[in-house]
Enzyme design. Sequence first.
Site, mmCIF file in Angstrom:
data_model
loop_
_atom_site.group_PDB
_atom_site.id
_atom_site.type_symbol
_atom_site.label_atom_id
_atom_site.label_comp_id
_atom_site.label_asym_id
_atom_site.label_seq_id
_atom_site.Cartn_x
_atom_site.Cartn_y
_atom_site.Cartn_z
ATOM 1 N N VAL A 1 38.268 -0.354 -29.532
ATOM 2 C CA VAL A 1 37.540 -1.601 -29.322
ATOM 3 C C VAL A 1 37.070 -2.058 -30.692
ATOM 4 C CG1 VAL A 1 35.570 -2.701 -28.196
ATOM 5 C CG2 VAL A 1 36.795 -0.853 -27.023
ATOM 6 N N GLU B 1 39.749 7.467 -29.556
ATOM 7 C CA GLU B 1 39.232 8.811 -29.339
ATOM 8 C C GLU B 1 37.738 8.787 -29.035
ATOM 9 O OE1 GLU B 1 42.517 9.157 -32.523
ATOM 10 O OE2 GLU B 1 41.019 7.697 -31.868
#
Length: 144
Positions: A56, A68
């Site tokens: 994002v 992650e």
Amino acid sequence: MDSHTSRSDDLNQIDWRALKRAAHDAARHAYAPYSGLAVGAAGLTEEGRTVIGCNVENASYGLTLCAECGLISNFYASGASQLIALTVVDASGRHLMPCGRCRQLLLETGGPGLLIDSETGPTSLSELLPAAFTRDELESRRAD
């Protein structure tokens, strides 16, 4: 049981194709208007559950969240105890390796034995992050 046997057993229990599909699906939901690099991550927990994350981005690049990071948040939110395998891919399904920051974060959820899939096959986090600074190191420093 030695670590080689344990790793071999872990490899036989992991459906790497399913993890890659889950990571690829997650990448389709990434928000990457600045870099154009949509990333998805999928991990297998010790309990056999799959957790996912996607990157994002943010206009102030430093606040961007890696795939992650999203996966790790989902991992803790799901109440999982340990991450045992991880796959990270781009939107076309090509493998990506976690950056250094993410490797350190993954160390807390999977430990040095966490297996990470790559173009050449699974490798342990300890191979990707040698001489890592761990919780044990921090605890030993506090005792001094």
